[in-house]
Design a protein around this motif. Structure first.
Motif, PDB file in Angstrom:
ATOM      1  N   UNK A  89       0.802  -1.214   0.000  1.00 26.19           N
ATOM      2  CA  UNK A  89       0.000   0.000   0.000  1.00 26.19           C
ATOM      3  C   UNK A  89       0.837   1.266   0.000  1.00 26.19           C
ATOM      4  N   UNK A  90       1.883   1.273   0.830  1.00 28.91           N
ATOM      5  CA  UNK A  90       2.747   2.458   0.872  1.00 28.91           C
ATOM      6  C   UNK A  90       3.489   2.651  -0.453  1.00 28.91           C
ATOM      7  N   UNK A  91       3.908   1.558  -1.076  1.00 31.32           N
ATOM      8  CA  UNK A  91       4.616   1.665  -2.353  1.00 31.32           C
ATOM      9  C   UNK A  91       3.687   2.185  -3.443  1.00 31.32           C
ATOM     10  N   UNK A  92       2.442   1.726  -3.433  1.00 32.24           N
ATOM     11  CA  UNK A  92       1.464   2.262  -4.375  1.00 32.24           C
ATOM     12  C   UNK A  92       1.291   3.761  -4.147  1.00 32.24           C
ATOM     13  N   UNK A  93       1.171   4.141  -2.890  1.00 32.40           N
ATOM     14  CA  UNK A  93       0.974   5.549  -2.538  1.00 32.40           C
ATOM     15  C   UNK A  93       2.177   6.389  -2.960  1.00 32.40           C
ATOM     16  N   UNK A  94       3.373   5.826  -2.863  1.00 31.47           N
ATOM     17  CA  UNK A  94       4.581   6.527  -3.297  1.00 31.47           C
ATOM     18  C   UNK A  94       4.460   6.929  -4.763  1.00 31.47           C
ATOM     19  N   UNK A  95       3.817   6.080  -5.553  1.00 28.21           N
ATOM     20  CA  UNK A  95       3.636   6.356  -6.967  1.00 28.21           C
ATOM     21  C   UNK A  95       2.578   7.400  -7.274  1.00 28.21           C
ATOM     22  N   UNK A  96       1.861   7.871  -6.242  1.00 31.61           N
ATOM     23  CA  UNK A  96       0.834   8.893  -6.439  1.00 31.61           C
ATOM     24  C   UNK A  96       1.395  10.294  -6.182  1.00 31.61           C
ATOM     25  N   UNK A  97       2.685  10.461  -6.273  1.00 34.03           N
ATOM     26  CA  UNK A  97       3.323  11.756  -6.006  1.00 34.03           C
ATOM     27  C   UNK A  97       2.629  12.880  -6.777  1.00 34.03           C
ATOM     28  N   UNK A  98       2.338  13.965  -6.049  1.00 29.00           N
ATOM     29  CA  UNK A  98       1.690  15.118  -6.662  1.00 29.00           C
ATOM     30  C   UNK A  98       0.183  15.031  -6.755  1.00 29.00           C
ATOM     31  N   UNK A  99      -0.394  13.880  -6.392  1.00 32.34           N
ATOM     32  CA  UNK A  99      -1.837  13.676  -6.494  1.00 32.34           C
ATOM     33  C   UNK A  99      -2.487  14.029  -5.162  1.00 32.34           C
ATOM     34  N   UNK A 100      -2.969  15.227  -5.018  1.00 35.72           N
ATOM     35  CA  UNK A 100      -3.532  15.698  -3.749  1.00 35.72           C
ATOM     36  C   UNK A 100      -4.935  15.170  -3.505  1.00 35.72           C
ATOM     37  N   UNK A 101      -5.469  14.360  -4.412  1.00 34.77           N
ATOM     38  CA  UNK A 101      -6.775  13.754  -4.205  1.00 34.77           C
ATOM     39  C   UNK A 101      -6.662  12.309  -3.736  1.00 34.77           C
ATOM     40  N   UNK A 102      -5.461  11.902  -3.359  1.00 32.74           N
ATOM     41  CA  UNK A 102      -5.236  10.589  -2.763  1.00 32.74           C
ATOM     42  C   UNK A 102      -4.581  10.781  -1.400  1.00 32.74           C
ATOM     43  N   UNK A 103      -5.142  10.144  -0.381  1.00 32.75           N
ATOM     44  CA  UNK A 103      -4.609  10.186   0.974  1.00 32.75           C
ATOM     45  C   UNK A 103      -4.305   8.763   1.427  1.00 32.75           C
ATOM     46  N   UNK A 104      -3.632   8.639   2.568  1.00 38.18           N
ATOM     47  CA  UNK A 104      -3.343   7.311   3.117  1.00 38.18           C
ATOM     48  C   UNK A 104      -3.521   7.355   4.624  1.00 38.18           C
ATOM     49  N   UNK A 105      -4.189   6.322   5.153  1.00 35.11           N
ATOM     50  CA  UNK A 105      -4.348   6.161   6.601  1.00 35.11           C
ATOM     51  C   UNK A 105      -3.075   5.513   7.135  1.00 35.11           C
ATOM     52  N   UNK A 106      -2.268   6.303   7.815  1.00 30.55           N
ATOM     53  CA  UNK A 106      -0.934   5.850   8.189  1.00 30.55           C
ATOM     54  C   UNK A 106      -0.850   5.443   9.654  1.00 30.55           C
ATOM     55  N   UNK A 107       0.153   4.666   9.971  1.00 34.26           N
ATOM     56  CA  UNK A 107       0.423   4.196  11.321  1.00 34.26           C
ATOM     57  C   UNK A 107       1.905   3.829  11.407  1.00 34.26           C
ATOM     58  N   UNK A 108       2.280   3.047  12.392  1.00 29.09           N
ATOM     59  CA  UNK A 108       3.684   2.819  12.711  1.00 29.09           C
ATOM     60  C   UNK A 108       4.466   2.135  11.596  1.00 29.09           C
ATOM     61  N   UNK A 109       3.789   1.434  10.697  1.00 26.66           N
ATOM     62  CA  UNK A 109       4.503   0.805   9.575  1.00 26.66           C
ATOM     63  C   UNK A 109       5.238   1.834   8.725  1.00 26.66           C
ATOM     64  N   UNK A 110       4.756   3.077   8.712  1.00 27.73           N
ATOM     65  CA  UNK A 110       5.442   4.141   7.977  1.00 27.73           C
ATOM     66  C   UNK A 110       6.892   4.275   8.429  1.00 27.73           C
TER      67      UNK A 110
END
Length: 327
Positions: A89-110
């Motif tokens: 999930x985090x790697x997918x999110x990394x690929x959304x750079x610059x996309x302010x319409x995508x967020x991620x529910x984060x926790x200690x795995x970050x």
């Protein structure tokens, strides 16, 4: 919610509101300036880097609902992208750079994924928006298990195999078990699962002997008597209902406590106006009934931090976590 928890929530919301306004140039009207600037152009996606049913999934859905309550023109859909203890999930999110319409529910795995050398990104590759709460964990056993305390579990591990279920290699449960091993010199045999829901099923099915679970994940089974909590890996006892009766590990001679944070990230590469919009929106989200209900029902500590303060927290917590994971 008990009065003490309600007071902490109110104070936390007030503090975050002040920080957000100060950090954003003193915007008036609780985010009114943000409404005149950048806004999402379509539906927003909230990525949850774990499977449905666990604490991270509940956090993502609760935050999505709070955002919709705080910003009625915004629709937030939740998307689970589990695998690799959160790495997928985090790697997918990394690929959304610059996309302010995508967020991620984060926790200690970050922090734990980079600390374990499993990924190449760090929190600095993303845009921290808001820490919304802190979450501690309980050591849980089946009702028929012979263990009555954390000390009983540790003593058993000195002379026999004790199988511990964990939700991924990077979660809070693995961290507190590692800290317990460091303090006591015992070793647990670990079996990794993808969510708290799977851990509970494994405990009930006799596949594992113990598991570390957040109260919000397991309160139903504790109330029904199917599972039993033998200690809390928290600084102090909970002040919620029957959880007050659960002693801390420290009370039992095992000085281990570690808080998992819950928060919201935006991708890296967004601009200041977009970042400001999300900080202002999340500040308002912390004032909603959806947020208050989530904190109460998940037995969280409403300790919050916005924008730059969240970044500072992550830096401090990364150092603590790296020390905790040293073998």
């Amino acid at each position: 919610m008990r009065n003490g928890a309600a007071t902490r929530t109110a104070l936390a919301v007030a503090a975050v509101g002040a920080l957000a306004l100060a950090g954003c140039g003193g915007a008036e009207g609780g985010g009114g300036d943000a409404a005149q600037g950048w806004q999402p152009d379509g539906d927003v996606t909230m990525i949850v880097p774990f499977s449905a049913g666990g604490g991270s999934d509940r956090a993502g859905r609760a935050v999505a609902a709070a955002i919709e309550a705080a910003a009625p023109d915004v629709t937030v859909s939740v998307e689970n992208r589990e695998g690799g203890s959160g790495a997928v999930g985090y790697s997918y999110f990394l690929g959304r750079e610059g996309d302010a319409e995508t967020l991620l529910a984060t926790e200690t795995a970050l922090l734990a994924l980079p600390a374990g050398g499993q990924v190449e990104f760090t929190y600095e590759d993303f845009t921290p928006i808001m820490k919304i709460a802190e979450d501690y964990t309980l050591l849980v056993v089946p009702a028929a298990a012979p263990y009555q305390s954390c000390t009983d579990v540790v003593d058993a591990a000195r002379g026999q195999r004790v199988v511990a279920g964990i939700s991924g290699q990077t979660g809070l449960d693995n961290i507190v078990l590692s800290l317990t091993e460091n303090e006591t010199g015992v070793q647990f045999d670990r079996v990794a699962f993808e969510s708290g829901g799977e851990l509970i099923a494994a405990l009930l099915g006799g596949q594992i002997d113990i598991a570390s679970l957040n109260p919000g994940e397991v309160i139903g089974q504790l109330d029904s008597g199917d599972l039993r909590a033998v200690c809390a890996f928290a600084e102090e006892r909970y002040d919620y209902g029957a959880l007050q009766e659960i002693p801390t590990a420290t009370e039992q001679g095992i000085p281990v406590s570690f808080a998992q944070f819950r928060g919201v990230l935006a991708p890296g590469g967004i601009d200041e106006e977009q970042q400001r919009y999300w900080i202002d929106t999340m500040t308002r989200a912390l004032e909603t009934e959806e947020y208050r209900t989530y904190v109460e029902e998940s037995y969280l500590q409403p300790v919050t931090a916005a924008g730059p303060e969240f970044v500072e927290y992550l830096g401090r917590n990364r150092t603590l976590l790296e020390e905790a994971l040293k073998q």
